[in-house]
Design an enzyme around this catalytic site. Structure first.
Site, short mmCIF file in Angstrom:
data_model
loop_
_atom_site.label_atom_id
_atom_site.label_comp_id
_atom_site.label_asym_id
_atom_site.label_seq_id
_atom_site.Cartn_x
_atom_site.Cartn_y
_atom_site.Cartn_z
N HIS A 154 0.86 -1.19 0.00
CA HIS A 154 0.00 0.00 0.00
C HIS A 154 0.90 1.24 0.00
CE1 HIS A 154 -4.10 1.78 1.07
NE2 HIS A 154 -3.28 2.82 0.95
N HIS A 166 1.45 4.86 -2.25
CA HIS A 166 1.03 5.76 -3.34
C HIS A 166 2.25 6.45 -3.94
CE1 HIS A 166 -3.36 5.72 -2.43
NE2 HIS A 166 -2.91 5.38 -1.24
N ARG A 189 3.50 17.03 -14.37
CA ARG A 189 2.93 17.54 -15.64
C ARG A 189 3.39 16.76 -16.85
NH1 ARG A 189 2.80 24.01 -14.22
NH2 ARG A 189 1.56 23.66 -12.34
N ASP A 247 -5.70 3.49 -9.30
CA ASP A 247 -6.67 3.87 -8.27
C ASP A 247 -7.62 4.92 -8.82
OD1 ASP A 247 -7.18 3.20 -5.60
OD2 ASP A 247 -6.48 5.16 -4.90
N GLY A 256 -9.63 7.84 -1.77
CA GLY A 256 -10.22 9.18 -1.67
C GLY A 256 -11.18 9.26 -0.49
N HIS A 287 -9.48 0.95 -0.53
CA HIS A 287 -9.37 1.63 0.74
C HIS A 287 -10.73 1.43 1.44
CE1 HIS A 287 -6.10 3.65 -1.37
NE2 HIS A 287 -5.73 4.24 -0.25
N GLU A 315 -11.20 3.38 6.56
CA GLU A 315 -10.16 4.36 6.92
C GLU A 315 -10.86 5.56 7.57
OE1 GLU A 315 -8.17 6.15 3.57
OE2 GLU A 315 -6.53 6.92 4.78
N ASP A 334 1.97 3.84 3.10
CA ASP A 334 0.90 4.61 2.45
C ASP A 334 1.44 5.76 1.59
OD1 ASP A 334 -1.66 5.28 1.71
OD2 ASP A 334 -2.34 5.93 3.67
#
Ligand SMILES: [Zn+2]
Length: 336
Positions: free
Chosen positions: A18, A20, A71, A138, A170, A197, A200, A277
């Site tokens: 897990h 990101h 970007r 995700d 989210g 998720h 949480e 995380d």
């Protein structure tokens, strides 16, 4: 205050499930990206302020601000490579890295080009650091099911290029699991692994909802302890829980370290893995999470070894690769 992670923790072969990508960007790299894109306020102190927030909503907003620096495909290549460099330094052999593809779509970015950047970073990282990475795409749950289908389209499109899974993240309360039944069913038809998720920032009903979606792993699962029947179900089915203690404290989802259920989950026989995380945004790392488990919750070396083994066992690696890693773990861990 925690003391340094032990040598045992460093030397233990680990996987992280897990993690990101966008939450792993160190302030110094963010500063580099600001300069690359000629954005204002480019002092390290100003950049570090971006990582200060007070609650879960503030964290989601900070996460969004950080992704605003990404970007070009080269930006994604850079952050992937840097992440793998840090994984190597912690003896993390394999990671399943969550990419917020939903954010790219929301920003109307050319995702196919971004994916090439991600893959270039991954290939360079694998070559230079020997770390294995699989991607998990995700979707942002509060954007709804239709947007999630578009993220799933991308996961299906790149399925054969190291995209192992699909998930939702989210604002849990603004996007309940029930919205995503069709999306998850379609993901399963395309042989994608499923995670979510859950529990949480919402209650145990959200974890039941994720199980109904046939999520194979539960991200966080912090509120499962409020429902004895759910704990029984999770224990009996050995559903892997992606525990992220520092994250839960920093977002305020868990008010105090003494209230975190990681120890009681373990004692009740749940299948746990330890994760960071968003390590840069939470100012942590995987080895620090293991150290926290040891120092705040009394996990012994033997128990940490079990958690580390779980991280390979619960991975979305293909069966032959998983066996390879587990064999490697078993021969290395007996020496550790
Ligand atoms: Zn997460």
């Amino acid at each position: 205050m925690l003391s340094e992670p032990s040598r045992f923790i460093f030397s233990l072969p680990k996987a992280e499930l897990h993690l990101h990508l966008e939450g792993s960007i160190e302030p110094s790299t963010l500063l580099e990206l600001r300069q690359r894109h000629r954005m204002d306020g480019a002092s390290l102190a100003e950049v570090e302020q971006l990582y200060d927030y007070k609650d879960f909503a503030g964290f989601l907003s900070a996460f969004k601000d950080v992704t605003g620096h990404l970007r070009a495909p080269e930006d994604y290549e850079l952050i992937t490579y840097r992440l793998m460099e840090r994984l190597k330094a912690q003896h993390v052999l394999h990671a399943e890295v969550i990419v917020s593809a939903g954010v790219c779509l929301w920003r109307k970015q050319d995702f196919a080009a971004i994916f090439e950047g991600l893959e270039r970073g991954r290939q360079r990282g694998e070559k230079d650091f020997g770390v294995s990475v699989l991607w998990i795409f995700d979707a942002i749950r509060q954007f709804g099911a239709e947007k999630a289908q578009s993220v799933l389209d991308l996961a299906i499109q790149f399925r054969d290029r190291n995209v192992a899974g699909f998930g939702i993240g989210g604002d849990e309360r603004a996007g309940p699991p029930e919205w995503f039944a069709e999306v998850y069913a379609r993901a399963a038809e395309h042989d994608l692994h499923l995670t979510a998720h859950a529990g949480e920032s919402a209650g145990p009903e959200s974890i039941w909802g994720a199980l109904n979606l046939k999520a194979e792993r539960i991200g966080h699962g912090l509120t499962a302890g409020q429902d004895a029947e759910l704990i029984e179900e999770l224990a009996e089915r050995q559903v892997p829980i992606e525990i992220c203690v520092t994250s839960n404290l920093r977002t305020g989802c868990c008010a105090d370290v003494a209230q975190h259920p990681v120890r009681s989950y373990f004692d009740q026989g749940l299948m746990l893995t330890i994760n960071s995380d968003d390590p840069a945004m939470f100012r942590t790392s995987l080895v620090e999470e293991y150290a926290l488990a040891q120092q705040a919750f009394g996990f012994t070396d033997e128990q940490l070894r079990e958690l580390a083994r779980n991280s390979f066992e619960a991975s979305f690696l293909p069966a032959d690769k998983k066996v390879e890693f587990l064999n490697l773990f078993d021969s290395a861990a007996t020496r550790a």
